[in-house]
Design an enzyme around this catalytic site. Structure first.
Site, PDB file in Angstrom:
ATOM      1  N   CYS A   1       3.985  -5.348  16.157  1.00 17.47           N
ATOM      2  CA  CYS A   1       3.336  -4.310  16.978  1.00 17.47           C
ATOM      3  C   CYS A   1       1.845  -4.615  17.092  1.00 17.47           C
ATOM      4  CB  CYS A   1       3.562  -2.931  16.370  1.00 17.47           C
ATOM      5  SG  CYS A   1       5.313  -2.452  16.315  1.00 17.47           S
TER       6      CYS A   1
ATOM      7  N   SER B   1      10.416   6.229   9.292  1.00 16.39           N
ATOM      8  CA  SER B   1       9.876   5.845  10.593  1.00 16.39           C
ATOM      9  C   SER B   1      10.342   4.442  10.969  1.00 16.39           C
ATOM     10  CB  SER B   1       8.344   5.879  10.556  1.00 16.39           C
ATOM     11  OG  SER B   1       7.799   5.444  11.783  1.00 16.39           O
TER      12      SER B   1
ATOM     13  N   CYS C   1      -2.166   2.340   6.708  1.00 10.47           N
ATOM     14  CA  CYS C   1      -1.631   1.239   5.904  1.00 10.47           C
ATOM     15  C   CYS C   1      -1.881  -0.130   6.539  1.00 10.47           C
ATOM     16  CB  CYS C   1      -0.133   1.434   5.672  1.00 10.47           C
ATOM     17  SG  CYS C   1       0.212   2.297   4.140  1.00 10.47           S
TER      18      CYS C   1
ATOM     19  N   GLU D   1       0.817  -1.205   0.000  1.00 14.32           N
ATOM     20  CA  GLU D   1       0.000   0.000   0.000  1.00 14.32           C
ATOM     21  C   GLU D   1       0.856   1.263   0.000  1.00 14.32           C
ATOM     22  OE1 GLU D   1      -2.944  -0.026   3.124  1.00 14.32           O
ATOM     23  OE2 GLU D   1      -3.189  -2.187   2.915  1.00 14.32           O
TER      24      GLU D   1
ATOM     25  N   CYS E   1      -1.014  -2.742  14.938  1.00 11.13           N
ATOM     26  CA  CYS E   1      -0.754  -2.482  13.521  1.00 11.13           C
ATOM     27  C   CYS E   1      -1.310  -3.581  12.626  1.00 11.13           C
ATOM     28  CB  CYS E   1       0.751  -2.329  13.300  1.00 11.13           C
ATOM     29  SG  CYS E   1       1.199  -1.940  11.594  1.00 11.13           S
TER      30      CYS E   1
ATOM     31  N   SER F   1       8.927   5.403  16.518  1.00  7.58           N
ATOM     32  CA  SER F   1       7.645   4.951  17.060  1.00  7.58           C
ATOM     33  C   SER F   1       7.862   4.545  18.513  1.00  7.58           C
ATOM     34  CB  SER F   1       7.113   3.775  16.245  1.00  7.58           C
ATOM     35  OG  SER F   1       6.837   4.169  14.920  1.00  7.58           O
ATOM     36  N   LEU F   2       7.471   5.417  19.434  1.00 13.31           N
ATOM     37  CA  LEU F   2       7.745   5.188  20.858  1.00 13.31           C
ATOM     38  C   LEU F   2       6.553   4.537  21.549  1.00 13.31           C
ATOM     39  CD1 LEU F   2       9.912   5.550  23.018  1.00 13.31           C
ATOM     40  CD2 LEU F   2       9.011   7.850  23.452  1.00 13.31           C
ATOM     41  N   HIS F   3       5.425   5.236  21.596  1.00  9.03           N
ATOM     42  CA  HIS F   3       4.131   4.696  22.007  1.00  9.03           C
ATOM     43  C   HIS F   3       3.983   4.319  23.488  1.00  9.03           C
ATOM     44  CE1 HIS F   3       3.609   4.853  17.784  1.00  9.03           C
ATOM     45  NE2 HIS F   3       4.159   3.683  17.507  1.00  9.03           N
TER      46      HIS F   3
ATOM     47  N   GLY G   1       5.706  -2.477   6.646  1.00 11.60           N
ATOM     48  CA  GLY G   1       7.080  -2.919   6.855  1.00 11.60           C
ATOM     49  C   GLY G   1       7.889  -1.990   7.738  1.00 11.60           C
ATOM     50  N   GLU G   2       9.008  -2.510   8.215  1.00 10.00           N
ATOM     51  CA  GLU G   2       9.973  -1.745   9.013  1.00 10.00           C
ATOM     52  C   GLU G   2      11.159  -1.408   8.106  1.00 10.00           C
ATOM     53  OE1 GLU G   2      12.604   0.059  10.994  1.00 10.00           O
ATOM     54  OE2 GLU G   2      10.784  -0.344  12.154  1.00 10.00           O
TER      55      GLU G   2
ATOM     56  N   CYS H   1       5.173  -7.494   7.650  1.00 13.15           N
ATOM     57  CA  CYS H   1       6.133  -7.001   8.633  1.00 13.15           C
ATOM     58  C   CYS H   1       6.269  -8.040   9.748  1.00 13.15           C
ATOM     59  CB  CYS H   1       5.644  -5.673   9.221  1.00 13.15           C
ATOM     60  SG  CYS H   1       6.764  -4.917  10.428  1.00 13.15           S
TER      61      CYS H   1
ATOM     62  N   ASN I   1      -5.548   3.664  14.891  1.00 12.57           N
ATOM     63  CA  ASN I   1      -6.544   3.286  13.890  1.00 12.57           C
ATOM     64  C   ASN I   1      -7.195   1.979  14.304  1.00 12.57           C
ATOM     65  OD1 ASN I   1      -6.260   5.316  11.676  1.00 12.57           O
ATOM     66  ND2 ASN I   1      -4.143   4.605  11.749  1.00 12.57           N
TER      67      ASN I   1
ATOM     68  N   CYS J   1       3.210   8.308   1.202  1.00 12.40           N
ATOM     69  CA  CYS J   1       3.631   7.371   2.242  1.00 12.40           C
ATOM     70  C   CYS J   1       3.790   6.010   1.580  1.00 12.40           C
ATOM     71  CB  CYS J   1       2.584   7.315   3.359  1.00 12.40           C
ATOM     72  SG  CYS J   1       2.981   6.158   4.687  1.00 12.40           S
TER      73      CYS J   1
END
Length: 361
Positions: A117, A192, A343, A93, A120, A215-217, A160-161, A113, A300, A106
């Protein structure tokens, strides 16, 4: 099986060497490079003759751009979400977002991935494979060609990372910034990562002045490990130490992404803990102080995760608490809300559709 040459993965000097190797003049490389990066395949180029094309094919030259499998356009803000099909049938995507300052795409760096996470959609089903440099670049080219819009900014925040596909991503960055092609400035590119500390240190040595987004979160290891398995290998201390060293080497500000999940990490207490963490670890007197910016993102909703986005009032309280503690915070503008522009979900729906059709057969 004959060896192929992925034309879209070649830097200008490499393309020049390839053309010379088949007896063509060096200037052909410039013609090819500029037009391919506009989405024109060699066999559609009016200044490339049949004899040259035949020599290229005989030498294994190969050109492929992702094709549009599905396309959703937001009636609210014009955001375009693409499901691109790759040559092997896999899909990724990309999202084209329109701002007053230009158009941002993006893009994805992997098919699936493996980071796991919990919030996600991209990681559901795991990682299938890495994307090639040409497939990453191809998303930018294809989005620009389909929309007719000039792409001025890139965000590597799709499926993906990126740092888990390190070598291919680095080559993509050199390709997309190369003069004669898209020539997008590195300061207009954001990458990211979920926090691969060792790769962040490698990236610091690449001399690529991109913007790094972390990406801390969460502000403590227990919470972060529960939603981000990567934290079990590189915990918050290791990650922030890598961030300090990245800033010391590059002088580039780091943006911290914080996804707010209702009941998990969105309280005022969580905001205070986040501010305390960042201030204590990254803000020191003098030249070692790291500029801090936090980008707040309501999660999301994804059916498989069961997570819900924090409400608007909690989101604003969180931002205000950070600001009072001296942390600059912004709430990410949500674009494409009517087309589910985050995504992973469109690809997931396509996979489920394919699985359903397979079961019927």
């Amino acid at each position: 099986m004959s060896q192929t040459t992925d034309l879209l993965a070649l830097m200008p000097d490499e393309l020049e060497s390839f053309m010379k190797s088949i007896g063509e003049p060096a200037y052909r490389a410039g013609q090819l490079f500029s037009q391919m990066h506009r989405g024109i395949s060699p066999d559609r180029m009016t200044n490339i003759g049949k004899a040259t094309l035949e020599k290229m094919r005989a030498a294994g030259a190969h050109f492929y751009l992702p094709t549009v499998r599905r396309k959703l356009v937001s009636a609210i803000d014009g955001t375009v979400k693409y499901l691109f099909a790759l040559e092997d049938g896999n899909c990724v995507e990309s999202v084209l977002m329109k701002y007053n300052h230009g158009n941002t795409v993006c893009i994805s760096s992997q098919v699936g991935c493996r980071m796991g996470c919990a919030f996600c959609a991209s990681t559901i089903g795991g990682k299938v494979r890495d994307l090639l440099p040409s497939e990453i670049l191809g998303q930018v080219i294809a989005a620009g060609a389909d929309s007719g819009e000039r792409i001025s900014n890139i965000v590597m925040m799709g499926i993906g990372e990126p740092l888990d596909n390190y070598d291919n991503v680095i080559r993509f960055l050199h390709l997309v910034g190369a003069p004669g092609g898209l020539n997008i400035g590195y300061r207009h590119i954001s990458l990211s990562t979920c926090g691969l500390a060792d790769r962040i240190l490698m990236l610091a040595k690449e001399d690529l002045p991109i913007t790094l987004s972390i990406s801390l979160h969460a502000s403590d290891d227990a919470t972060r490990s529960a939603i981000m398995p990567v934290n079990r290998k590189w915990n918050i201390d290791a990650l922030l130490d890598a961030c300090k060293r990245y800033y010391a080497a590059t002088g580039r500000r780091i943006s911290f992404e914080y996804t707010l999940i209702a009941g998990k990490n969105d309280s005022v207490k969580d905001a205070v803990a986040l501010a305390t963490l960042l201030n204590s670890r990254l803000r020191e007197r003098g030249k070692d102080s790291v500029p801090i910016h936090v980008n707040l993102i309501p999660v999301n909703p994804v059916r498989e995760t069961g997570f819900s986005a924090t409400d608007r009032n909690s989101l604003l309280r969180f931002a205000q608490t950070l600001e009072k503690k001296g942390i600059r915070a912004t709430v990410r503008r949500k674009l494409g809300s009517d087309i589910n522009a985050s995504c992973g979900q469109l690809r997931r729906a396509e996979e489920q559709k394919a699985d359903g059709e397979s079961d019927k057969n």
